[in-house]
Design an enzyme around this catalytic site. Structure first.
Site, PDB file in Angstrom:
ATOM      1  N   THR A 155       1.211  -1.395  -0.148  1.00  0.00           N
ATOM      2  CA  THR A 155      -0.494  -0.250   0.053  1.00  0.00           C
ATOM      3  C   THR A 155       1.005   1.432   0.013  1.00  0.00           C
ATOM      4  OG1 THR A 155      -0.338   0.278   2.683  1.00  0.00           O
ATOM      5  CG2 THR A 155      -2.066  -1.368   1.458  1.00  0.00           C
ATOM      6  N   HIS A 156       0.407   1.925  -0.866  1.00  0.00           N
ATOM      7  CA  HIS A 156       1.324   3.461  -0.808  1.00  0.00           C
ATOM      8  C   HIS A 156       2.693   2.878  -1.368  1.00  0.00           C
ATOM      9  CE1 HIS A 156      -1.426   5.850   1.591  1.00  0.00           C
ATOM     10  NE2 HIS A 156      -1.085   3.918   2.493  1.00  0.00           N
ATOM     11  N   SER A 277      17.408  -2.360 -26.996  1.00  0.00           N
ATOM     12  CA  SER A 277      17.954  -0.968 -27.161  1.00  0.00           C
ATOM     13  C   SER A 277      19.561  -0.493 -28.040  1.00  0.00           C
ATOM     14  CB  SER A 277      18.505  -0.071 -26.121  1.00  0.00           C
ATOM     15  OG  SER A 277      19.518   1.148 -26.217  1.00  0.00           O
ATOM     16  N   LYS A 283      20.176  -3.338 -22.610  1.00  0.00           N
ATOM     17  CA  LYS A 283      18.940  -3.368 -22.157  1.00  0.00           C
ATOM     18  C   LYS A 283      17.481  -4.165 -23.091  1.00  0.00           C
ATOM     19  CE  LYS A 283      16.721   0.090 -20.712  1.00  0.00           C
ATOM     20  NZ  LYS A 283      16.736   1.734 -20.734  1.00  0.00           N
ATOM     21  N   GLU A 290       4.498  -1.568 -21.496  1.00  0.00           N
ATOM     22  CA  GLU A 290       4.966   0.631 -21.325  1.00  0.00           C
ATOM     23  C   GLU A 290       3.550   1.568 -22.676  1.00  0.00           C
ATOM     24  OE1 GLU A 290       8.010   1.861 -21.664  1.00  0.00           O
ATOM     25  OE2 GLU A 290       9.429   0.337 -21.240  1.00  0.00           O
ATOM     26  N   LYS A 325     -17.081   9.050 -35.177  1.00  0.00           N
ATOM     27  CA  LYS A 325     -16.257   7.962 -36.098  1.00  0.00           C
ATOM     28  C   LYS A 325     -14.706   7.464 -35.654  1.00  0.00           C
ATOM     29  CE  LYS A 325     -19.630   7.727 -39.538  1.00  0.00           C
ATOM     30  NZ  LYS A 325     -20.232   9.221 -38.773  1.00  0.00           N
TER      31      LYS A 325
HETATM   32  N1  ARG Z   1     -21.301  11.142 -43.076  1.00  0.00           N
HETATM   33  C1  ARG Z   1     -22.071  11.474 -42.739  1.00  0.00           C
HETATM   34  C2  ARG Z   1     -21.862  10.939 -40.801  1.00  0.00           C
HETATM   35  O1  ARG Z   1     -21.151  10.022 -40.799  1.00  0.00           O
HETATM   36  C3  ARG Z   1     -23.341  11.216 -42.635  1.00  0.00           C
HETATM   37  C4  ARG Z   1     -24.512  11.275 -42.998  1.00  0.00           C
HETATM   38  C5  ARG Z   1     -24.933  12.513 -43.182  1.00  0.00           C
HETATM   39  N2  ARG Z   1     -26.671  13.122 -43.554  1.00  0.00           N
HETATM   40  C6  ARG Z   1     -26.546  14.442 -43.563  1.00  0.00           C
HETATM   41  N3  ARG Z   1     -27.970  14.511 -43.319  1.00  0.00           N
HETATM   42  N4  ARG Z   1     -25.730  14.804 -43.785  1.00  0.00           N
HETATM   43  O2  ARG Z   1     -22.452  11.689 -40.572  1.00  0.00           O
END
Ligand code: ARG
Length: 467
Positions: A155-156, A277, A283, A290, A325
């Site tokens: 601990t610590h 290394s 090394k 990491e 995305k």
């Molecule tokens: N490429 C757009 C996105 O990933 C798809 C939807 C686009 N819709 C629009 N009304 N521009 O969100």
């Protein structure tokens, strides 16, 4: 070039505007999900009599042809068509002619992209659940071999009490168990279909949302179209769950990195999971551990990024959502990679039992044993703590450990001490004596292994059919 949405426009956007708005460079990752979603949509359109059966068949044929090409890496996309949805629609029309233009009836890219993301995350969440489970198996295997391997517990980052190495490993088993459960619970929300929410308000066509949802293996549909197209909670949840899981891996990596050092030398990584290394010939660096620790940072980054993107967004769809995305793809890749590397690294690492054991002998991590000894003989624990604390100080002054003090010295401190006190000081005994539930006692650790095994073995039946 004429845009698929170009009817209302007198001028085309500048090339760099097109490029700035395009997402095809990264959203092509969704090619299979997009086609899968379209196949369900077109089947639904035909079942509901919105398009003719022969038109639906032509569209389905075209989509299957595109899917095949996609799998063979034969499709080429262009930023002129902005994203994966418009690219595929254009390719479909090229493939089967103007009938291809009927696919988008009663649908918008807004519900389309949300559907793709749900399908994508469902697949990867299930894969990740499986990978977590594989790592849990490896931890159990390692724990079984190390029930009686003892090392200092900290601990610590100060030596506290000796523990079983299996117990240490199983602590991570339980963290991963919670990670897995969180991923499983999120499937309930990932498994809702936004398809048919349209651009934001639904559609005038007599669509059957339940039917397309069923075709896609979803468990239900979004109840509200505005929510359906603009909800990204399921991605946030995935990023949060992934962040917590990466934090767990990162904590373990931190320990492994420490343990590989000359100062600890508790473990040695297999050569296949270490690097050298370019300058220092001696090394052997724990680079993989990491890197996993480092990659945890980018996962947190993706979570923060999406939370920030979402916070000011009015209903319903806004182009900001396109920014959901890359962080998600990156996290999926990071989590898959980290789990795989981590599992291999643990599986192949050598445990230096000797060094671990030795460390428990050269410290004061048996001091609690002595305090418990006095307390069991009637001394209030608080007093016992004080007595042993003074003995520890005496040892530090004399540069010895508790086992080196004479019985006389002990009895000077308290007459409750007898010859058998030395048995209490043995770290192995100290671990063995811990009988409480969830503690590090060997018997309890063995029981924990049985429990853990049962949990992962039962889970093998995990339903992967909708993957
Ligand atoms: N490429 C757009 C996105 O990933 C798809 C939807 C686009 N819709 C629009 N009304 N521009 O969100």
């Amino acid at each position: 070039m004429k845009k698929l949405w170009g009817g209302r426009f007198q001028k085309s956007p500048e090339k760099w505007v097109d490029e700035f708005g395009a997402s095809i460079e990264f959203d092509q990752e969704l090619v299979e999900e997009d086609i899968e979603g379209s196949l369900a949509h077109v089947k639904m359109l035909s079942k509901c009599g919105i398009i003719e059966q022969n038109e639906a068949e032509a569209i389905e044929g075209g989509l299957h042809a595109l899917l095949k090409k996609a799998k063979n890496g034969e499709l080429s996309f262009s930023s002129e068509y902005e994203d994966i949805h418009l690219n595929l629609e254009k390719l479909l029309i090229d493939e089967i002619g103007p009938t291809g233009g009927k696919l988008h009836t009663g649908r918008s890219r807004n519900d389309q992209v949300a559907t793709d993301m749900h399908l994508y995350l469902r697949k990867h969440t299930k894969l990740i659940i499986k990978e977590i489970q594989e790592l849990q198996h490896i931890l159990i295997k390692k724990a079984e071999k190390n029930v009686e391997t003892i090392l200092p517990g900290y601990t610590h980052l100060q030596r506290a009490q000796p523990i079983s190495f299996a117990h240490h490993l199983l602590a991570y088993f339980w963290m991963l168990q919670r990670d897995k459960e969180r991923m499983e619970e999120s499937l309930k929300r990932i498994g809702l279909s936004p398809l048919g929410c349209g651009a934001l308000a639904g559609t005038t066509f007599p669509i059957d949302r339940e039917y397309s949802a069923e075709l896609l293996g979803f468990d239900g549909i979004y109840e509200n179209s505005l929510d359906g197209v603009s909800d990204r909670d399921f991605i946030l949840e995935f990023l949060a769950n992934s962040s917590i899981m990466m934090m767990h891996l990162s904590r373990f990596c931190e320990e492994i990195i420490l343990w590989c050092s000359e100062e600890f030398k508790f473990v040695e990584l297999d050569d296949t999971y270490a690097t050298g290394s370019s300058m220092m010939p001696q090394k052997k660096n724990p680079d993989m551990a990491e890197l996993i620790r480092g990659k945890t940072g980018r996962t947190y980054g993706s979570l923060m990024s999406l939370l920030t993107i979402m916070k000011g967004m009015p209903l319903a769809y806004n182009k900001d959502l396109q920014e959901d995305k890359e962080g998600m793809f990156d996290t999926v890749q990071t989590v898959h990679g980290s789990l795989k590397i981590f599992a291999g690294m643990i599986d192949t690492m050598t445990v230096n039992e000797e060094k671990m054991h030795q460390s428990t002998k050269e410290d004061f991590s048996n001091a609690t044993e002595l305090a418990d000894y006095l307390a069991k003989r009637g001394m209030p624990f608080r007093e016992a703590h004080e007595v042993v604390g003074k003995l520890v100080y005496q040892c530090i002054e004399k540069k010895v450990y508790l086992k080196d003090l004479s019985l006389e010295e002990y009895q000077n401190a308290s007459l409750l001490f007898e010859e058998n006190l030395y048995d209490e000081l043995d770290p192995h005994q100290a671990v063995a004596r811990r009988i409480s539930e969830g503690g590090t006692g060997f018997a309890k650790v063995k029981e924990a292994i049985v429990k853990a095994k049962k949990l992962v073995d039962e889970k093998e039946v995990l339903d992967l059919k909708t993957l």
